[in-house]
Design a protein around this motif. Structure first.
Motif, PDB file in Angstrom:
ATOM      1  N   UNK A   1      -3.855 -13.495 -12.632  1.00  0.00           N
ATOM      2  CA  UNK A   1      -4.642 -14.193 -13.927  1.00  0.00           C
ATOM      3  C   UNK A   1      -4.554 -15.695 -13.509  1.00  0.00           C
ATOM      4  N   UNK A   2      -3.788 -16.437 -12.579  1.00  0.00           N
ATOM      5  CA  UNK A   2      -4.245 -17.499 -12.406  1.00  0.00           C
ATOM      6  C   UNK A   2      -5.359 -17.915 -11.492  1.00  0.00           C
ATOM      7  N   UNK A   3      -5.531 -16.900 -10.555  1.00  0.00           N
ATOM      8  CA  UNK A   3      -6.676 -16.903  -9.719  1.00  0.00           C
ATOM      9  C   UNK A   3      -7.956 -17.082 -10.724  1.00  0.00           C
ATOM     10  N   UNK A   4      -8.081 -16.249 -11.779  1.00  0.00           N
ATOM     11  CA  UNK A   4      -8.989 -15.684 -12.509  1.00  0.00           C
ATOM     12  C   UNK A   4      -9.350 -16.831 -13.322  1.00  0.00           C
ATOM     13  N   UNK A   5      -8.466 -17.787 -13.921  1.00  0.00           N
ATOM     14  CA  UNK A   5      -8.569 -18.777 -14.802  1.00  0.00           C
ATOM     15  C   UNK A   5      -9.196 -19.809 -13.845  1.00  0.00           C
ATOM     16  N   UNK A   6      -8.534 -20.107 -12.633  1.00  0.00           N
ATOM     17  CA  UNK A   6      -9.254 -21.264 -11.876  1.00  0.00           C
ATOM     18  C   UNK A   6     -10.761 -20.859 -11.389  1.00  0.00           C
ATOM     19  N   UNK A   7     -10.957 -19.773 -10.928  1.00  0.00           N
ATOM     20  CA  UNK A   7     -12.458 -19.302 -10.511  1.00  0.00           C
ATOM     21  C   UNK A   7     -13.333 -19.697 -11.649  1.00  0.00           C
ATOM     22  N   UNK A   8     -12.699 -18.775 -12.859  1.00  0.00           N
ATOM     23  CA  UNK A   8     -13.745 -18.853 -13.797  1.00  0.00           C
ATOM     24  C   UNK A   8     -13.993 -19.938 -14.512  1.00  0.00           C
ATOM     25  N   UNK A   9     -12.973 -21.125 -14.401  1.00  0.00           N
ATOM     26  CA  UNK A   9     -13.126 -22.180 -14.976  1.00  0.00           C
ATOM     27  C   UNK A   9     -14.381 -23.161 -13.995  1.00  0.00           C
ATOM     28  N   UNK A  10     -14.430 -22.740 -13.005  1.00  0.00           N
ATOM     29  CA  UNK A  10     -15.155 -23.403 -11.860  1.00  0.00           C
ATOM     30  C   UNK A  10     -14.698 -23.945 -10.588  1.00  0.00           C
ATOM     31  N   UNK A  11     -13.529 -23.429 -10.390  1.00  0.00           N
ATOM     32  CA  UNK A  11     -12.779 -24.134  -9.017  1.00  0.00           C
ATOM     33  C   UNK A  11     -13.031 -23.109  -7.888  1.00  0.00           C
ATOM     34  N   UNK A  12     -13.808 -23.643  -7.026  1.00  0.00           N
ATOM     35  CA  UNK A  12     -14.395 -22.943  -6.057  1.00  0.00           C
ATOM     36  C   UNK A  12     -13.676 -22.406  -4.996  1.00  0.00           C
ATOM     37  N   UNK A  13     -12.699 -23.429  -4.373  1.00  0.00           N
ATOM     38  CA  UNK A  13     -11.891 -23.196  -3.218  1.00  0.00           C
ATOM     39  C   UNK A  13     -10.522 -23.478  -3.166  1.00  0.00           C
ATOM     40  N   UNK A  14      -9.657 -22.790  -2.583  1.00  0.00           N
ATOM     41  CA  UNK A  14      -8.406 -22.491  -2.789  1.00  0.00           C
ATOM     42  C   UNK A  14      -7.764 -23.467  -1.528  1.00  0.00           C
TER      43      UNK A  14
END
Length: 654
Positions: A299-312
């Motif tokens: 869920x955390x990964x989805x929140x971040x990527x869908x918000x526009x955070x590209x790279x980890x």
């Protein structure tokens, strides 16, 4: 790029979004440097697209002058990593290598400039642009592609541990310095072989945490965000920045690493940002463990990527969690492709598909060459702020017969360099004591006494310092703080230092600033105040030189010491620069980029605070001791026979 994207598997796409910690990815022996087993495994099994801090050396990474890499070895190591990535992956995609570069590339043997708070004290964007181009060139010839910096957080909370990394309290000055860094880092072509992508930090409003606690929450209104905290980032994006790092904090309850408003609406739709975004270390997993806005890593990964955070940045925020999020239909293929394409575009812009390698011999010749060292001295000179000069005590005469040099920062190389600095050969650094010795007449007697440490109180010799001052015509007392990390310090998973008590009878480290070292007061620590008062009591004229990373309580010395210089953390040439100012070879022109408070009880205190105007406290004035923009020089100005001419103007007022 679209053709490449179409041929990638989901696993390969997810791997391109992972930036792993890099210093374990190489191995070194007496004969050669090569990729390690850990590096091969990360590429083979996780299809990683990037590494961070591969060349970093410090107590956290446990890389020393002996176990770390010199510039030649660094270039060989990055070549070995690239060779394996290009030759042993299905699609031959090269790696992106990111490094810390705020005041020099954080690697062994590079040029160390003043930290950012000193850089902004120059008020000289053209100089900072030149400095940034040097930092970029030293990093790129060793195989680096991305330089983390500049830090554009407004420093309106001096208790916060990372003030030294900022450009101070003013949005305009921050924006000008940030744009200069971006232009210097990125140049006119990323394919030049001498430029790197600039990563802006930390998006956003990270520098004013409640209570001064690093990473703490803040509660600004959207008007304040748009008027103060966002403009420096906007200026740097308009200057061409191609990477932005998210901050650990939340804004109005929404973590920055999961804020679609910040990462998509503001950054891309309003500002037209064309690069890629990256998390701060561990901030995606922090959506679960710190902010509690996600129940699972997926869920955390989805929140971040869908918000526009590209790279980890970490390798554990996305990776398996992002694969799970895709399998659970929390992340669409369209969203995944969008992030991957942004990362791949930068690799194409850098020319890595055509030439992923560097010339190790070039690294040996270019890194820390004499021109770069001279530039470090110039930046340090321009960064020094003359706070006070009563009765023109400064500049000192080089023909003084007897001079005392006293204090814990007078002859300590690491206390002079600031956080995010690699281990240094002592021969590369000039301390204040050494700088003074190089300036004065051979006949001048210099009496040196450390007096005390920055924090530790178990081993002080104030009597020796007093004796030195009594024998001298002038005493230069070098006090302040330190961000110097040591191998006894404990570190969090993010690399921030953990504040701990002394262990096993070991003395306290000097570290009282730098990431993780937040303060409750701004007083001089240890026995420094006692040392200063004892030296002043001798009656010998005193000059205080401050080497530190944040504003400190200067009330007593401002009242009792005739001359005061603020050198911040002046870098490897700081000793020469301080001596240049002390003896008049350089006329100080630095100006404060941050206000110096009288007391922590009046915080926040910055020059452009919202009205109504503050009124005084019962105990003290509400005004700062030294205001933003303060700074003296040795020049004198006179105005005489002034004339004012007026002219009438007809027509509407404009």
């Amino acid at each position: 790029m679209q053709d490449l994207l179409a041929r990638m598997t989901v696993e390969e796409k997810v791997g391109q979004l992972s930036t792993l910690l890099g210093w374990e990815m190489y191995q070194k022996d007496e004969r050669r440097v090569d990729i390690s087993a850990a590096g091969k495994k990360a590429i083979d099994e996780r299809h990683i697209g990037a590494l961070w801090a591969t060349l970093r050396a410090d107590p956290w990474t446990k890389k020393t002058l002996k176990t770390g890499l010199n510039p030649l070895q660094a270039a060989e190591a990055t070549n070995a990593l690239q060779k394996y990535a290009v030759e042993h992956t299905r699609l031959h995609i090269p790696l992106l290598l990111a490094e810390e570069c705020p005041h020099g590339h954080m690697a062994i043997g590079t040029t160390v400039f003043p930290t950012s708070i000193g850089q902004s004290s120059t008020w000289d964007p053209a100089l900072i642009r030149r400095m940034a181009s040097v930092i970029a060139s030293e990093a790129r010839v060793q195989g680096t592609h991305i330089g983390y910096g500049p830090v554009l957080d407004l420093a309106r909370e001096p208790r916060w541990s990372r003030v030294e990394e900022t450009y101070g309290e003013d949005p305009v000055l921050n924006g000008q310095m940030g744009a200069a860094m971006v232009q210097g880092f990125q140049g006119t072509s990323l394919k030049s072989g001498l430029n790197v992508v600039s990563t802006l930090k930390h998006f956003t409003a990270y520098g004013v945490p409640e209570g001064g606690h690093n990473g703490g929450s803040i509660s600004p209104g959207y008007r304040e965000l748009n008027q103060s905290f966002l403009p420096p980032f906007r200026a740097a994006v308009k200057a061409g920045a191609l990477s932005v790092m998210t901050a650990y904090n939340s804004i109005d309850g929404v973590p920055c690493s999961a804020s679609e408003w910040l990462l998509t609406d503001v950054l891309r739709k309003q500002w037209g940002f064309q690069g890629f975004t990256v998390s701060d270390l561990g901030s995606i997993s922090g959506l679960v463990g710190s902010h509690h806005v996600a129940a699972t890593p997926a869920e955390a990964a989805a929140l971040a990527l869908n918000a526009g955070l590209d790279n980890d940045l970490s390798g554990y925020g996305y990776d398996k969690a992002l694969l799970a999020a895709h399998q659970q239909k929390l992340v669409s293929m369209e969203a995944l492709d969008r992030a991957v394409s942004r990362v791949l575009r930068v690799k194409f812009d850098l020319g890595l598909f055509e030439n992923p390698y560097v010339d190790p011999k070039k690294a040996t010749k270019l890194v820390r060459n004499p021109a770069h060292v001279q530039l470090a001295r110039q930046v340090a000179q321009e960064s020094i702020v003359l706070l006070k000069n009563e009765k023109n005590l400064l500049p000192l005469a080089k023909t003084l017969q007897r001079l005392a040099v006293i204090g814990p920062n007078a002859d300590n190389i690491y206390n002079q360099l600031g956080d995010y600095t690699a281990p240094q050969p002592e021969s590369n650094i000039v301390t204040v004591l050494e700088g003074i010795r190089a300036q004065v007449s051979p006949a001048t007697q210099i009496f040196y006494a450390k007096g005390c440490a920055i924090r530790d109180t178990t081993d002080a010799n104030i009597a020796e310092a007093v004796a030195a001052a009594r024998r001298a015509q002038v005493a230069v007392v070098v006090l302040g703080g330190s961000s110097a990390r040591d191998f006894q310090t404990d570190y969090q998973s993010t690399g921030a230092a953990t504040v701990t008590a002394a262990k096993g009878g070991q003395p306290l480290s000097d570290m009282e600033s730098g990431e993780g070292y937040d303060r409750a007061t701004l007083d001089l620590l240890g026995k420094q105040q006692e040392l200063l008062q004892a030296v002043v009591a001798t009656g010998t004229p005193v000059v205080v030189v401050l080497i530190k990373g944040r504003p400190l309580n200067l009330n007593w010395m401002a009242a009792h010491v005739p001359a005061m210089l603020d050198a911040w953390y002046p870098g490897q040439e700081g000793g020469h620069a301080v001596a240049d100012v002390l003896f008049g070879d350089y006329n100080p022109a630095g100006r404060l980029p941050i206000s110096v408070p009288r007391h922590v009880g009046q915080l926040p205190v910055y020059y452009n605070a919202k009205r109504p105007a503050k009124h005084d406290y019962v105990e003290t004035s509400a005004k700062p001791l030294y205001s933003f923009g303060h700074g003296l020089s040795y020049s004198k100005f006179e105005y005489s026979t002034l004339r004012v001419s007026t002219a009438e103007h007809s027509g509407p007022c404009r």
